[in-house]
Design an enzyme around this catalytic site. Structure first.
Site, PDB file in Angstrom:
ATOM      1  N   GLY A  12       0.835  -1.201   0.000  1.00 22.52           N
ATOM      2  CA  GLY A  12       0.000   0.000   0.000  1.00 22.52           C
ATOM      3  C   GLY A  12       0.869   1.251   0.000  1.00 22.52           C
ATOM      4  CG  PHE A  13      -0.931   5.193  -0.202  1.00 26.20           C
ATOM      5  CD1 PHE A  13      -0.558   5.732  -1.424  1.00 26.20           C
ATOM      6  CD2 PHE A  13      -2.277   5.031   0.070  1.00 26.20           C
ATOM      7  CE1 PHE A  13      -1.519   6.113  -2.351  1.00 26.20           C
ATOM      8  CE2 PHE A  13      -3.241   5.418  -0.849  1.00 26.20           C
ATOM      9  CZ  PHE A  13      -2.860   5.954  -2.062  1.00 26.20           C
ATOM     10  CB  VAL A  66       1.480 -12.632   6.301  1.00 24.27           C
ATOM     11  CG1 VAL A  66       2.077 -12.753   7.706  1.00 24.27           C
ATOM     12  CG2 VAL A  66       2.520 -12.073   5.332  1.00 24.27           C
ATOM     13  CD  GLU A 124     -14.243  11.099  -2.022  1.00 24.56           C
ATOM     14  OE1 GLU A 124     -13.529  12.113  -2.063  1.00 24.56           O
ATOM     15  OE2 GLU A 124     -13.786   9.949  -1.998  1.00 24.56           O
ATOM     16  CG  ASP A 149      -4.891   2.948   7.264  1.00 26.05           C
ATOM     17  OD1 ASP A 149      -4.394   4.090   7.303  1.00 26.05           O
ATOM     18  OD2 ASP A 149      -5.882   2.660   6.554  1.00 26.05           O
ATOM     19  CB  ALA A 164      -2.965   8.369   1.372  1.00 32.57           C
ATOM     20  CD  GLN A 165       0.129  13.504   2.210  1.00 32.07           C
ATOM     21  OE1 GLN A 165       1.228  13.664   2.748  1.00 32.07           O
ATOM     22  NE2 GLN A 165       0.000  13.382   0.899  1.00 32.07           N
TER      23      GLN A 165
END
Lengths: 435, 435
Positions: free
Chosen positions: A16-17, A82, A173, A303, A320-321
């Site tokens: 991920g990010f 995993v 959204e 996260d 994400a930041q």
């Protein structure tokens, strides 16, 4: 499986990010990098809702992890699930064998939190991965098809009623996108259906939409949504959903075949991590450089991590930041540890928040600068385009957005594989989950 | 379900090349049109192989049937599986109810023909629909992943050996695409693997590749393929395949986990059609205006039809051009029948054949004009782009092709859903089939 090499082996779980940034930082460093992920691609989660509503193709918001790092000589990749971690022996257990590490980075992200309500988990749709977004799209489109077969208003309505639980960016959204589907596409594509049959509800137990945004941004979002015909129900708690009818505390009910759950997330913690270091939201408690409390060589970032301090008593927001910045720093700090240099603590640089509601309608909270509407919408598009991995993805998403804007027809809406909702109760969500 | 209307109801089963043309011809005519398809989209079959090898996204070669006809007032669409036809009562039986027709057009196309070999059907991969092409892609990519986990050449090879049975356009184009994957991508994306481990075989029981093409075109295709490293085995018949090893008549065997079957097709004939009118290849025998023999109001067109005459003793070839031309004529003839005007017999206008092998390499047989190489390749791309439904699809495919050409990296190669090959024997192909 382990590389035969004189360099320390850094294993990263998750592309991920957060995981991506760690691997990038380790390029050209004296380490071997092995990334594990159950998919062979990175998912750009902020645009999942456009995959769910059919305005973007799933593959234009995904990018091959192998391809992304094909120029990085010290990088290896494995598709792997995993099953656990042995912190004593420094081993990750997976379905493709045991993997030894010198440094481990857990960047497994988060999944949908149904807060233990098994019935809701069984019938409500989550949207945290591409397969989940596709399942949701197929459910929505199949229900439009079902509705078009029914003759009376009463028969049609449950298929055309959408209840979005959770009014964070995802819920907002998605509500906007579904409202646009009703307002601009429904009658054109489905001559058997009328706008008056389709209803979109956005529900939250908090008193505002977009909870973490400014009051100004939150109020504007609510105004945009109600203007588009979304019914916003605040201060409302869901009690139950049996696949036919959603019940709220206080007695209100809505008949619906479409409940989409974005009311909470929880960390995806591999087996082998002590319960003692698990914080609220199933996140792993980490120190100021994102190391699991009590460990010298195991990091948790993004996260799945909770960096609890006086400044951040609840940890950082799951955005994400934070993941990107923690990934960058973890990569750098691993090199510092190897070289015996002092590490640097994490400090979050909050660049602000963006959310879009629809054409020409978005909310920007950039520190003290707050604005809403067309200009915020342009910024939203720009920021998302530049953040997408892969030049071709950027071009294809951009063309799709221009096409959707000009034609006002919201994309392609294909049901590539039929989704059998009736199998959900039997299959214990396997069907709706990852594969 | 039936429309209440004074106009005759025309029911079209199938939204392929043939069915689309019928519906188009009936626009603005005094009829009601109802199209049935098990998918809500038209599939552009000629590019399926690029979906299978990951160079195109599945959705860029599909187009929503509802959207395609959203401007046509007399058109209705249903996602439906047809279980049978009652020719006496003029009724189509489907999973969404019985549907009455005045005129019926069977445009159900063809499916893979395994010639009754159940074992091969169970283990070899077909590629006639988007879900099948995606399953094939996932199998190919997962086998590359599997191979990268193995250490010895002997262990790796079965996963990296591809046997394509049937050297028609599908087999040839897929062989070329797999050869390019080996030559340009394999070592870049999979540092654990080497070109020398991957083998592509193209097998046919005929003495030439691209059977229906000119000898000149066929020879050029073979030369292109062998030049790219494909092993072309002609005059060879497959005896068996058990999922591990393919056996040929005469004793030769190849160990492989990837057998792709494009050696034959057969018509998809709904129940209720008498065996007396079924021709070779499970096709429905039709008269000179594509009506089922003995029927006044039921047509069969495209791959499922066999128009046997002195001129065409085996019927017409199963290609898009025949389907399109028969669809156009059937639409016009239905109007003529309604108006009591004389109908026109079908006459095939063969515009020629095109096949591509790879970058700058294609075969064009356009009547007496035959050429091969770069210019044929440009024509191939142009013809396929203009034939694709939807302006946006054209743009997106074009951009992908330019991107693939410049970067020479063959697209995105994502495994969106894992494909569990080991379930094949148990699940009786359900998994590999439509959904």
């Amino acid at each position: 499986m382990a590389q035969k090499s004189k360099f320390p082996q850094v294993v990263i779980i998750g592309g991920g990010f957060a995981g991506l940034e760690v691997a990038k930082q380790l390029a050209d460093q004296p380490v071997d990098v092995l990334m594990l992920d159950k998919h062979n691609y990175h998912t750009f989660q902020p645009l999942l809702y456009q995959v769910a509503t059919g305005s973007l193709e799933s593959e234009s918001i995904a990018f091959s992890l192998r391809k992304n790092f094909s120029g990085q000589k010290n990088f290896r990749f494995r598709i792997a699930e995993v099953s656990g971690i042995d912190l004593e022996e420094n081993i990750v257990k997976t379905d493709v064998g045991d993997i030894a590490y010198d440094y481990l980075v857990i960047a497994t992200g988060s999944t949908t939190n149904f807060f233990g309500n098994k019935e809701i988990e069984q019938y409500a749709m989550p949207m945290k991965s591409i397969p989940e977004a596709l399942n949701l799209r197929y459910l929505i489109l199949q229900n439009l098809e079902e509705a078009s077969l029914k003759t009376t208003k009463e028969e049609k309505e449950p298929y055309l009623t959408f209840v979005l639980v959770g009014a964070g960016p995802t819920g907002v959204e998605l509500a906007g996108a579904l409202a646009e589907l009703r307002n601009h596409i429904l009658e054109r594509d489905y001559p058997e259906l009328g706008k008056e049959h389709m209803k979109v509800y956005l529900v939250d137990f908090l008193p505002k939409v977009l909870g973490p945004f400014s009051d100004e941004g939150s109020a504007a979002a609510k105004k945009f949504l109600t203007g588009m015909g979304v019914e916003v129900l605040l201060n409302v708690k869901v009690e139950s959903y049996d696949g036919e009818e959603i019940k709220f505390e206080g007695g209100k009910t809505i008949k619906t075949r479409n409940v989409i759950w974005s009311a909470g997330v929880m960390g995806v913690v591999p087996d082998g991590i002590s319960k003692d270091v698990i914080e609220r939201g199933n996140r792993i408690s980490v120190d100021s450089i994102n190391r699991i409390k009590g460990s010298e060589n195991v990091f948790a970032i993004g996260d799945v991590a909770a960096m609890i301090s006086d400044e951040t008593p609840k940890g950082h927001p799951g955005v994400a930041q934070v993941a990107i910045q923690q990934g960058m720093l973890a990569g750098k700090n691993i090199i510092r540890l190897i070289k015996g240099e002092p590490t640097e603590p994490f400090k979050y640089n909050d660049k602000g928040s963006l959310a879009t509601i629809g054409r020409n309608k978005a909310i920007a909270d950039l520190g003290k600068i707050k604005f809403q509407g067309f200009f915020a919408w342009l910024i939203w598009m720009f920021v998302h385009l530049v953040s997408l991995l892969g030049f071709r993805n950027k071009v294809i998403v951009f063309i799709n957005w221009i096409g959707n804007y000009l034609a006002n027809n919201g994309g392609s809406r294909l049901i590539i594989r039929r989704f059998k909702r009736e199998e959900l109760p039997k299959k214990d969500r396997q069907l709706a989950k990852a594969d």
